[in-house]
Design a protein around this motif. Structure first.
Motif, PDB file in Angstrom:
ATOM      1  N   ILE A   1      -1.084   9.541  -5.024  1.00  0.00           N
ATOM      2  CA  ILE A   1      -1.937   9.681  -6.213  1.00  0.00           C
ATOM      3  C   ILE A   1      -3.379   9.290  -5.891  1.00  0.00           C
ATOM      4  CG2 ILE A   1      -2.308   8.898  -8.581  1.00  0.00           C
ATOM      5  CD1 ILE A   1       0.771   8.456  -8.734  1.00  0.00           C
ATOM      6  N   LYS A   2      -3.561   8.195  -5.173  1.00  0.00           N
ATOM      7  CA  LYS A   2      -4.918   7.766  -4.801  1.00  0.00           C
ATOM      8  C   LYS A   2      -5.616   8.810  -3.932  1.00  0.00           C
ATOM      9  CE  LYS A   2      -3.976   2.769  -4.870  1.00  0.00           C
ATOM     10  NZ  LYS A   2      -3.832   1.552  -4.035  1.00  0.00           N
ATOM     11  N   ASP A   3      -4.874   9.386  -2.976  1.00  0.00           N
ATOM     12  CA  ASP A   3      -5.457  10.360  -2.059  1.00  0.00           C
ATOM     13  C   ASP A   3      -5.906  11.628  -2.779  1.00  0.00           C
ATOM     14  OD1 ASP A   3      -5.005   8.732   0.140  1.00  0.00           O
ATOM     15  OD2 ASP A   3      -3.113   9.715   0.703  1.00  0.00           O
ATOM     16  N   ASN A   4      -5.098  12.065  -3.736  1.00  0.00           N
ATOM     17  CA  ASN A   4      -5.330  13.368  -4.356  1.00  0.00           C
ATOM     18  C   ASN A   4      -6.013  13.315  -5.718  1.00  0.00           C
ATOM     19  OD1 ASN A   4      -3.879  15.402  -2.491  1.00  0.00           O
ATOM     20  ND2 ASN A   4      -2.365  13.760  -2.727  1.00  0.00           N
ATOM     21  N   PHE A   5      -6.029  12.138  -6.318  1.00  0.00           N
ATOM     22  CA  PHE A   5      -6.677  11.967  -7.615  1.00  0.00           C
ATOM     23  C   PHE A   5      -7.562  10.724  -7.553  1.00  0.00           C
ATOM     24  CE2 PHE A   5      -2.627  14.100  -8.182  1.00  0.00           C
ATOM     25  CZ  PHE A   5      -2.942  15.176  -9.001  1.00  0.00           C
ATOM     26  N   PRO A   6      -8.643  10.792  -6.787  1.00  0.00           N
ATOM     27  CA  PRO A   6      -9.456   9.598  -6.520  1.00  0.00           C
ATOM     28  C   PRO A   6     -10.094   8.978  -7.766  1.00  0.00           C
ATOM     29  CG  PRO A   6     -10.551  11.596  -5.744  1.00  0.00           C
ATOM     30  CD  PRO A   6      -9.149  11.988  -6.088  1.00  0.00           C
ATOM     31  N   GLY A   7     -10.145   9.709  -8.863  1.00  0.00           N
ATOM     32  CA  GLY A   7     -10.725   9.157 -10.087  1.00  0.00           C
ATOM     33  C   GLY A   7      -9.761   8.295 -10.878  1.00  0.00           C
ATOM     34  N   LYS A   8      -8.487   8.286 -10.498  1.00  0.00           N
ATOM     35  CA  LYS A   8      -7.480   7.505 -11.230  1.00  0.00           C
ATOM     36  C   LYS A   8      -7.522   6.026 -10.829  1.00  0.00           C
ATOM     37  CE  LYS A   8      -5.651  11.379 -12.872  1.00  0.00           C
ATOM     38  NZ  LYS A   8      -5.732  11.760 -14.297  1.00  0.00           N
ATOM     39  N   ARG A   9      -7.155   5.182 -11.775  1.00  0.00           N
ATOM     40  CA  ARG A   9      -6.948   3.756 -11.480  1.00  0.00           C
ATOM     41  C   ARG A   9      -5.448   3.577 -11.222  1.00  0.00           C
ATOM     42  NH1 ARG A   9     -10.287   3.717 -15.963  1.00  0.00           N
ATOM     43  NH2 ARG A   9      -8.528   3.208 -17.336  1.00  0.00           N
ATOM     44  N   VAL A  10      -5.100   3.226  -9.988  1.00  0.00           N
ATOM     45  CA  VAL A  10      -3.702   3.173  -9.569  1.00  0.00           C
ATOM     46  C   VAL A  10      -3.367   1.749  -9.140  1.00  0.00           C
ATOM     47  CG1 VAL A  10      -1.962   4.120  -8.008  1.00  0.00           C
ATOM     48  CG2 VAL A  10      -3.834   5.586  -8.814  1.00  0.00           C
ATOM     49  N   TYR A  11      -2.293   1.191  -9.709  1.00  0.00           N
ATOM     50  CA  TYR A  11      -1.935  -0.203  -9.440  1.00  0.00           C
ATOM     51  C   TYR A  11      -0.488  -0.311  -8.956  1.00  0.00           C
ATOM     52  CZ  TYR A  11      -6.104  -1.045 -12.278  1.00  0.00           C
ATOM     53  OH  TYR A  11      -7.382  -1.036 -12.776  1.00  0.00           O
ATOM     54  N   VAL A  12      -0.301  -1.085  -7.895  1.00  0.00           N
ATOM     55  CA  VAL A  12       1.025  -1.378  -7.348  1.00  0.00           C
ATOM     56  C   VAL A  12       1.477  -2.714  -7.919  1.00  0.00           C
ATOM     57  CG1 VAL A  12       2.319  -1.865  -5.241  1.00  0.00           C
ATOM     58  CG2 VAL A  12       0.559  -0.075  -5.245  1.00  0.00           C
ATOM     59  N   CYS A  13       2.550  -2.705  -8.715  1.00  0.00           N
ATOM     60  CA  CYS A  13       2.936  -3.888  -9.487  1.00  0.00           C
ATOM     61  C   CYS A  13       4.244  -4.502  -8.999  1.00  0.00           C
ATOM     62  CB  CYS A  13       3.080  -3.507 -10.954  1.00  0.00           C
ATOM     63  SG  CYS A  13       1.594  -2.764 -11.672  1.00  0.00           S
ATOM     64  N   GLY A  14       4.387  -5.794  -9.255  1.00  0.00           N
ATOM     65  CA  GLY A  14       5.579  -6.543  -8.891  1.00  0.00           C
ATOM     66  C   GLY A  14       5.258  -8.012  -8.799  1.00  0.00           C
ATOM     67  N   SER A  15       6.302  -8.832  -8.759  1.00  0.00           N
ATOM     68  CA  SER A  15       6.100 -10.278  -8.655  1.00  0.00           C
ATOM     69  C   SER A  15       6.541 -10.828  -7.310  1.00  0.00           C
ATOM     70  CB  SER A  15       6.858 -10.996  -9.780  1.00  0.00           C
ATOM     71  OG  SER A  15       8.241 -10.712  -9.697  1.00  0.00           O
ATOM     72  N   GLU A  16       7.383 -10.067  -6.593  1.00  0.00           N
ATOM     73  CA  GLU A  16       7.907 -10.525  -5.308  1.00  0.00           C
ATOM     74  C   GLU A  16       7.358  -9.655  -4.185  1.00  0.00           C
ATOM     75  OE1 GLU A  16      12.265 -11.164  -5.437  1.00  0.00           O
ATOM     76  OE2 GLU A  16      12.085 -10.544  -7.518  1.00  0.00           O
ATOM     77  N   LYS A  17       6.687 -10.273  -3.232  1.00  0.00           N
ATOM     78  CA  LYS A  17       6.100  -9.517  -2.134  1.00  0.00           C
ATOM     79  C   LYS A  17       7.149  -9.162  -1.085  1.00  0.00           C
ATOM     80  CE  LYS A  17       1.238 -10.840  -2.355  1.00  0.00           C
ATOM     81  NZ  LYS A  17       0.079 -11.349  -1.596  1.00  0.00           N
ATOM     82  N   SER A  18       6.946  -8.018  -0.461  1.00  0.00           N
ATOM     83  CA  SER A  18       7.817  -7.579   0.632  1.00  0.00           C
ATOM     84  C   SER A  18       7.303  -8.140   1.949  1.00  0.00           C
ATOM     85  CB  SER A  18       7.831  -6.047   0.686  1.00  0.00           C
ATOM     86  OG  SER A  18       8.212  -5.575   1.943  1.00  0.00           O
ATOM     87  N   ASN A  19       8.229  -8.455   2.852  1.00  0.00           N
ATOM     88  CA  ASN A  19       7.820  -8.947   4.173  1.00  0.00           C
ATOM     89  C   ASN A  19       7.122  -7.865   4.994  1.00  0.00           C
ATOM     90  OD1 ASN A  19       8.940 -11.489   3.744  1.00  0.00           O
ATOM     91  ND2 ASN A  19      10.956 -10.863   4.484  1.00  0.00           N
ATOM     92  N   VAL A  20       7.531  -6.606   4.802  1.00  0.00           N
ATOM     93  CA  VAL A  20       7.003  -5.521   5.622  1.00  0.00           C
ATOM     94  C   VAL A  20       5.659  -5.029   5.089  1.00  0.00           C
ATOM     95  CG1 VAL A  20       7.456  -3.217   6.548  1.00  0.00           C
ATOM     96  CG2 VAL A  20       9.336  -4.837   6.274  1.00  0.00           C
ATOM     97  N   TYR A  21       5.596  -4.729   3.773  1.00  0.00           N
ATOM     98  CA  TYR A  21       4.358  -4.226   3.171  1.00  0.00           C
ATOM     99  C   TYR A  21       4.024  -5.089   1.957  1.00  0.00           C
ATOM    100  CZ  TYR A  21       5.289  -0.005   5.949  1.00  0.00           C
ATOM    101  OH  TYR A  21       5.533   0.885   6.968  1.00  0.00           O
ATOM    102  N   PRO A  22       3.395  -6.250   2.175  1.00  0.00           N
ATOM    103  CA  PRO A  22       3.131  -7.185   1.066  1.00  0.00           C
ATOM    104  C   PRO A  22       1.901  -6.789   0.245  1.00  0.00           C
ATOM    105  CG  PRO A  22       2.328  -8.113   3.119  1.00  0.00           C
ATOM    106  CD  PRO A  22       2.953  -6.779   3.470  1.00  0.00           C
ATOM    107  N   VAL A  23       1.947  -5.601  -0.368  1.00  0.00           N
ATOM    108  CA  VAL A  23       0.808  -5.087  -1.124  1.00  0.00           C
ATOM    109  C   VAL A  23       1.132  -5.155  -2.612  1.00  0.00           C
ATOM    110  CG1 VAL A  23      -0.684  -3.095  -1.535  1.00  0.00           C
ATOM    111  CG2 VAL A  23       0.245  -3.510   0.754  1.00  0.00           C
ATOM    112  N   LEU A  24       0.357  -5.928  -3.372  1.00  0.00           N
ATOM    113  CA  LEU A  24       0.527  -6.020  -4.816  1.00  0.00           C
ATOM    114  C   LEU A  24      -0.835  -6.161  -5.490  1.00  0.00           C
ATOM    115  CD1 LEU A  24       3.589  -8.424  -5.305  1.00  0.00           C
ATOM    116  CD2 LEU A  24       3.508  -5.986  -5.794  1.00  0.00           C
ATOM    117  N   ASP A  25      -0.954  -5.578  -6.668  1.00  0.00           N
ATOM    118  CA  ASP A  25      -2.185  -5.710  -7.456  1.00  0.00           C
ATOM    119  C   ASP A  25      -1.956  -6.659  -8.618  1.00  0.00           C
ATOM    120  OD1 ASP A  25      -3.776  -3.812  -5.990  1.00  0.00           O
ATOM    121  OD2 ASP A  25      -2.586  -2.217  -6.907  1.00  0.00           O
TER     122      ASP A  25
END
Length: 311
Positions: A39-63
């Motif tokens: 979505i970010k790549d193809n719709f750069p005008g959008k506000r995109v958020y990755v949500c969650g409370s527990e981080k992953s060991n491999v990809y610890p990306v959260l907003d």
């Protein structure tokens, strides 16, 4: 399957939030981040958020996302069969909800649903979706493909699970064509430290085997001694899957409250998700999870698993 309603929603909403299940594995995280990246790549005008409370060991990306943002957003929930398993249930406040999942349908939620319990991974559904002619005007970037391939290869244990199909391999082919580094992805996901190597060796000494059932039970001090957490310990259930005599195999780990959470796996022909459903859990026919088991529950579930093998 008609993906146009999803594309229309993505076009319609300025704010899009993405969610996954609690105690997220790489398929949950990879699907979530893959979809967010697309979505970010193809719709750069959008506000995109990755949500969650527990981080992953491999990809610890959260907003960090406020309630107000979630309420006005389109929420896309990935790899989560039921509402109780969503990592951040504020998503249920969203203006519109989309569910994308590969587990058996046990909870009908969401305004728009893409469910396929024959898919080997949620990442498989997302990869095939984004490659559909509906999205032909858009690109799957290398980063998006990396996330999705990580989810696919991890949930299928390098394409070795009973759910791996021609559609799974088709999804892998699509993703691998995006110039991803397959060697590095495998290295990140499957290489292990010396502590983890020692833990696996220790785990094998604890196997209790009876009539085709292999069980390992860990108290919390046992896995902590090797500097790993309970979730990581249960993930090593894949180490038990190559023994011919094991029809069903399970790992149970003690949690902070003193109860036990578990991962169950089985060969084709032996169904574990129906049993898991009786013990605060669920999943696929040959791969399921349970949680908050007492010592008595452990005895009972072992008896039920043995009965599944013997019947």
């Amino acid at each position: 399957m008609d993906y146009k309603p999803l594309l229309n929603l993505i076009k319609e909403y300025d704010t899009i939030t993405l969610f996954r299940h609690s105690r997220p594995d790489c398929d949950a995280v990879g699907s979530q981040l893959g979809m967010a990246t697309f979505i970010k790549d193809n719709f750069p005008g959008k506000r995109v958020y990755v949500c969650g409370s527990e981080k992953s060991n491999v990809y610890p990306v959260l907003d960090n996302v406020s309630d107000i943002i979630i309420k006005e957003s389109l929420a896309i929930i990935l790899d989560t069969a039921n509402r109780d398993r969503i990592d951040d249930r504020r998503c249920l406040m969203a203006n519109k909800i989309v569910k994308i999942d590969h587990h058996p349908v046990v909870d009908i939620y969401g305004d728009l649903r893409f469910e396929n319990d024959k898919a080997a991974a949620c990442a498989e559904i997302v990869a095939l979706m984004l490659n559909d002619e509906t999205f032909s005007d858009y690109v799957i970037s290398k980063q998006c493909a990396t996330y999705l391939y990580s989810g696919l290869v991890s949930d299928t244990l390098k394409f070795s699970t009973t759910s791996t199909s021609s559609e799974t391999l088709k999804a892998a082919s699509i993703l691998s064509s995006k110039n991803i580094d397959i060697y590095e992805i495998n290295n990140v996901l499957f290489s292990r430290s010396y502590d983890r190597y020692r833990f696996i060796t220790y785990m094998r000494t604890k196997i209790e085997y009876e009539n085709g059932l292999a069980v390992v039970i860990f108290k919390s001090d046992e896995y902590e001694k090797y500097n790993i957490d309970a979730s990581t310990a249960r993930n090593y259930i894949s180490e038990l899957g190559s023994v011919t005599e094991f029809k069903i195999w399970a790992i149970f780990t003690q949690n902070e409250e003193g109860a036990f959470d578990g991962s169950l796996r089985s060969q084709k022909g032996y169904v574990v998700n129906k049993i898991a459903g009786k013990y605060h859990g669920g999943g696929h026919e040959n791969a399921a999870g349970v949680k908050n088991l007492s010592e008595d529950d452990l005895k009972q579930i072992r008896n039920e698993l043995l009965k599944e093998i013997c019947d």
